[in-house]
Scaffold this motif. Structure first.
Motif, PDB file in Angstrom:
ATOM      1  N   GLU A   1      57.566  25.890  41.912  1.00 16.85           N
ATOM      2  CA  GLU A   1      56.831  24.944  42.750  1.00 16.85           C
ATOM      3  C   GLU A   1      55.572  24.570  41.986  1.00 16.85           C
ATOM      4  OE1 GLU A   1      56.471  27.377  46.251  1.00 16.85           O
ATOM      5  OE2 GLU A   1      58.197  26.405  47.180  1.00 16.85           O
ATOM      6  N   TRP A   2      55.717  23.637  41.056  1.00 13.13           N
ATOM      7  CA  TRP A   2      54.627  23.296  40.148  1.00 13.13           C
ATOM      8  C   TRP A   2      53.432  22.695  40.879  1.00 13.13           C
ATOM      9  CZ3 TRP A   2      54.537  25.601  35.777  1.00 13.13           C
ATOM     10  CH2 TRP A   2      55.738  25.996  35.184  1.00 13.13           C
ATOM     11  N   GLY A   3      53.668  22.035  41.991  1.00 11.32           N
ATOM     12  CA  GLY A   3      52.556  21.471  42.753  1.00 11.32           C
ATOM     13  C   GLY A   3      51.643  22.557  43.302  1.00 11.32           C
ATOM     14  N   LYS A   4      52.249  23.614  43.864  1.00  9.82           N
ATOM     15  CA  LYS A   4      51.453  24.725  44.392  1.00  9.82           C
ATOM     16  C   LYS A   4      50.758  25.480  43.255  1.00  9.82           C
ATOM     17  CE  LYS A   4      53.973  25.514  48.656  1.00  9.82           C
ATOM     18  NZ  LYS A   4      54.724  26.475  49.456  1.00  9.82           N
ATOM     19  N   PHE A   5      51.453  25.630  42.138  1.00  8.32           N
ATOM     20  CA  PHE A   5      50.862  26.305  40.984  1.00  8.32           C
ATOM     21  C   PHE A   5      49.644  25.518  40.475  1.00  8.32           C
ATOM     22  CE2 PHE A   5      50.651  27.100  36.368  1.00  8.32           C
ATOM     23  CZ  PHE A   5      50.469  28.475  36.375  1.00  8.32           C
ATOM     24  N   ALA A   6      49.789  24.201  40.350  1.00  9.55           N
ATOM     25  CA  ALA A   6      48.681  23.353  39.891  1.00  9.55           C
ATOM     26  C   ALA A   6      47.524  23.395  40.884  1.00  9.55           C
ATOM     27  CB  ALA A   6      49.160  21.917  39.688  1.00  9.55           C
ATOM     28  N   LEU A   7      47.834  23.391  42.180  1.00 13.92           N
ATOM     29  CA  LEU A   7      46.786  23.495  43.194  1.00 13.92           C
ATOM     30  C   LEU A   7      46.064  24.831  43.080  1.00 13.92           C
ATOM     31  CD1 LEU A   7      45.379  22.245  45.645  1.00 13.92           C
ATOM     32  CD2 LEU A   7      47.158  23.300  47.080  1.00 13.92           C
ATOM     33  N   GLY A   8      46.788  25.892  42.756  1.00 15.81           N
ATOM     34  CA  GLY A   8      46.164  27.199  42.552  1.00 15.81           C
ATOM     35  C   GLY A   8      45.214  27.183  41.361  1.00 15.81           C
ATOM     36  N   ILE A   9      45.610  26.531  40.272  1.00 16.58           N
ATOM     37  CA  ILE A   9      44.724  26.438  39.102  1.00 16.58           C
ATOM     38  C   ILE A   9      43.465  25.652  39.450  1.00 16.58           C
ATOM     39  CG2 ILE A   9      44.483  25.390  36.813  1.00 16.58           C
ATOM     40  CD1 ILE A   9      47.355  26.219  36.249  1.00 16.58           C
ATOM     41  N   VAL A  10      43.639  24.504  40.092  1.00  8.95           N
ATOM     42  CA  VAL A  10      42.485  23.691  40.478  1.00  8.95           C
ATOM     43  C   VAL A  10      41.577  24.465  41.442  1.00  8.95           C
ATOM     44  CG1 VAL A  10      41.804  21.603  41.734  1.00  8.95           C
ATOM     45  CG2 VAL A  10      43.633  21.490  40.044  1.00  8.95           C
ATOM     46  N   SER A  11      42.172  25.180  42.378  1.00 11.70           N
ATOM     47  CA  SER A  11      41.386  25.977  43.322  1.00 11.70           C
ATOM     48  C   SER A  11      40.634  27.097  42.620  1.00 11.70           C
ATOM     49  CB  SER A  11      42.295  26.563  44.405  1.00 11.70           C
ATOM     50  OG  SER A  11      42.900  25.540  45.142  1.00 11.70           O
ATOM     51  N   GLY A  12      41.256  27.727  41.639  1.00  9.47           N
ATOM     52  CA  GLY A  12      40.583  28.783  40.880  1.00  9.47           C
ATOM     53  C   GLY A  12      39.389  28.260  40.109  1.00  9.47           C
ATOM     54  N   VAL A  13      39.551  27.106  39.465  1.00 11.86           N
ATOM     55  CA  VAL A  13      38.435  26.498  38.725  1.00 11.86           C
ATOM     56  C   VAL A  13      37.340  26.064  39.688  1.00 11.86           C
ATOM     57  CG1 VAL A  13      37.767  24.564  37.243  1.00 11.86           C
ATOM     58  CG2 VAL A  13      39.877  25.809  36.781  1.00 11.86           C
ATOM     59  N   ALA A  14      37.733  25.448  40.811  1.00 12.00           N
ATOM     60  CA  ALA A  14      36.745  25.015  41.806  1.00 12.00           C
ATOM     61  C   ALA A  14      35.993  26.216  42.385  1.00 12.00           C
ATOM     62  CB  ALA A  14      37.428  24.231  42.917  1.00 12.00           C
TER      63      ALA A  14
ATOM     64  N   ALA B   1      33.125  35.021  41.549  1.00 10.96           N
ATOM     65  CA  ALA B   1      33.910  34.213  42.490  1.00 10.96           C
ATOM     66  C   ALA B   1      35.378  34.169  42.070  1.00 10.96           C
ATOM     67  CB  ALA B   1      33.336  32.799  42.573  1.00 10.96           C
ATOM     68  N   GLN B   2      35.644  33.972  40.788  1.00 11.79           N
ATOM     69  CA  GLN B   2      37.047  33.901  40.351  1.00 11.79           C
ATOM     70  C   GLN B   2      37.715  35.260  40.461  1.00 11.79           C
ATOM     71  OE1 GLN B   2      36.406  32.431  36.319  1.00 11.79           O
ATOM     72  NE2 GLN B   2      37.254  34.296  35.471  1.00 11.79           N
ATOM     73  N   TRP B   3      36.980  36.332  40.250  1.00 10.63           N
ATOM     74  CA  TRP B   3      37.550  37.671  40.427  1.00 10.63           C
ATOM     75  C   TRP B   3      37.941  37.876  41.889  1.00 10.63           C
ATOM     76  CZ3 TRP B   3      35.360  41.487  43.530  1.00 10.63           C
ATOM     77  CH2 TRP B   3      36.047  42.709  43.519  1.00 10.63           C
ATOM     78  N   LEU B   4      37.050  37.496  42.802  1.00 15.09           N
ATOM     79  CA  LEU B   4      37.333  37.659  44.224  1.00 15.09           C
ATOM     80  C   LEU B   4      38.557  36.832  44.634  1.00 15.09           C
ATOM     81  CD1 LEU B   4      36.526  38.871  46.925  1.00 15.09           C
ATOM     82  CD2 LEU B   4      34.978  36.949  47.246  1.00 15.09           C
ATOM     83  N   LEU B   5      38.646  35.603  44.141  1.00 18.34           N
ATOM     84  CA  LEU B   5      39.811  34.763  44.448  1.00 18.34           C
ATOM     85  C   LEU B   5      41.105  35.382  43.912  1.00 18.34           C
ATOM     86  CD1 LEU B   5      38.398  31.193  43.811  1.00 18.34           C
ATOM     87  CD2 LEU B   5      39.031  32.195  46.001  1.00 18.34           C
ATOM     88  N   SER B   6      41.048  35.944  42.711  1.00 21.78           N
ATOM     89  CA  SER B   6      42.238  36.589  42.141  1.00 21.78           C
ATOM     90  C   SER B   6      42.639  37.812  42.957  1.00 21.78           C
ATOM     91  CB  SER B   6      41.998  36.993  40.687  1.00 21.78           C
ATOM     92  OG  SER B   6      41.900  35.857  39.886  1.00 21.78           O
ATOM     93  N   GLU B   7      41.669  38.588  43.372  1.00 25.15           N
ATOM     94  CA  GLU B   7      41.959  39.759  44.200  1.00 25.15           C
ATOM     95  C   GLU B   7      42.608  39.346  45.516  1.00 25.15           C
ATOM     96  OE1 GLU B   7      41.741  43.092  43.711  1.00 25.15           O
ATOM     97  OE2 GLU B   7      41.213  42.689  41.639  1.00 25.15           O
TER      98      GLU B   7
ATOM     99  N   VAL C   1      46.043  30.601  40.798  1.00 20.81           N
ATOM    100  CA  VAL C   1      44.673  31.131  40.891  1.00 20.81           C
ATOM    101  C   VAL C   1      44.443  32.186  39.811  1.00 20.81           C
ATOM    102  CG1 VAL C   1      43.090  32.473  42.343  1.00 20.81           C
ATOM    103  CG2 VAL C   1      44.381  30.590  43.342  1.00 20.81           C
ATOM    104  N   VAL C   2      45.404  33.092  39.655  1.00 24.67           N
ATOM    105  CA  VAL C   2      45.269  34.144  38.643  1.00 24.67           C
ATOM    106  C   VAL C   2      45.279  33.544  37.235  1.00 24.67           C
ATOM    107  CG1 VAL C   2      46.361  36.204  37.676  1.00 24.67           C
ATOM    108  CG2 VAL C   2      46.196  35.924  40.150  1.00 24.67           C
ATOM    109  N   CYS C   3      46.122  32.552  36.980  1.00 24.86           N
ATOM    110  CA  CYS C   3      46.145  31.899  35.664  1.00 24.86           C
ATOM    111  C   CYS C   3      44.825  31.182  35.386  1.00 24.86           C
ATOM    112  CB  CYS C   3      47.306  30.929  35.564  1.00 24.86           C
ATOM    113  SG  CYS C   3      48.880  31.766  35.309  1.00 24.86           S
ATOM    114  N   ALA C   4      44.226  30.581  36.414  1.00 16.03           N
ATOM    115  CA  ALA C   4      42.910  29.961  36.239  1.00 16.03           C
ATOM    116  C   ALA C   4      41.882  31.019  35.848  1.00 16.03           C
ATOM    117  CB  ALA C   4      42.483  29.244  37.515  1.00 16.03           C
TER     118      ALA C   4
END
Length: 135
Positions: free
Chosen positions: A28-41, A87-93, A114-117
């Protein structure tokens, strides 16, 4: 405030898991891409939140957050700089945490993004951004 957020987000619970394989995964590349964008944000929001809470003005220069005319103390600079990683650590957790007892599903594509971000941002800082003025 950060301690209260962390305490509410990560109460101790038993961990439940079972086997998993790539055959069970659906791309599900859309959800994966949204996770990356969310991690960076989330990373950038960590910088923004701490800087504004300390009274600094925050702007942006392309994808970089800048602090116009800021005269950071050493402590403030460390706190603002490390806020993104916190913040990114907390999101990954949160992405890797089992939400409910008995839920043995692995993180979905959003969580993987999110974890990849998190890993990508950490690599970017370690290799390139550590030597940049705005990095």
């Amino acid at each position: 405030m950060a301690i209260m957020l962390l305490a509410a987000a990560l109460p101790p619970r038993d961990a439940y898991c079972e086997g998993w394989s790539f055959d069970d995964a659906r791309p599900e590349w859309g959800k994966f891409a949204l996770g990356i964008v969310s991690g960076v944000a989330g990373h950038e929001f960590g910088h923004y939140l701490v800087a504004t809470s300390k009274g600094y003005k925050v702007g942006h220069d392309g994808l970089s957050i800048v602090y116009p005319d800021a005269k950071f103390t050493r402590a403030d600079q460390l706190q603002v700089a490390s806020a993104g990683f916190q913040a990114q650590w907390l999101l990954s957790e949160l992405a890797l945490r089992t939400v409910a007892p008995g839920n043995s599903r692995p993180p979905g594509n959003f969580g993987a993004g999110v974890v990849c971000a998190h890993l990508g941002i950490t690599l970017a800082y370690a290799v390139y951004l550590k030597d940049q003025k705005q990095g």
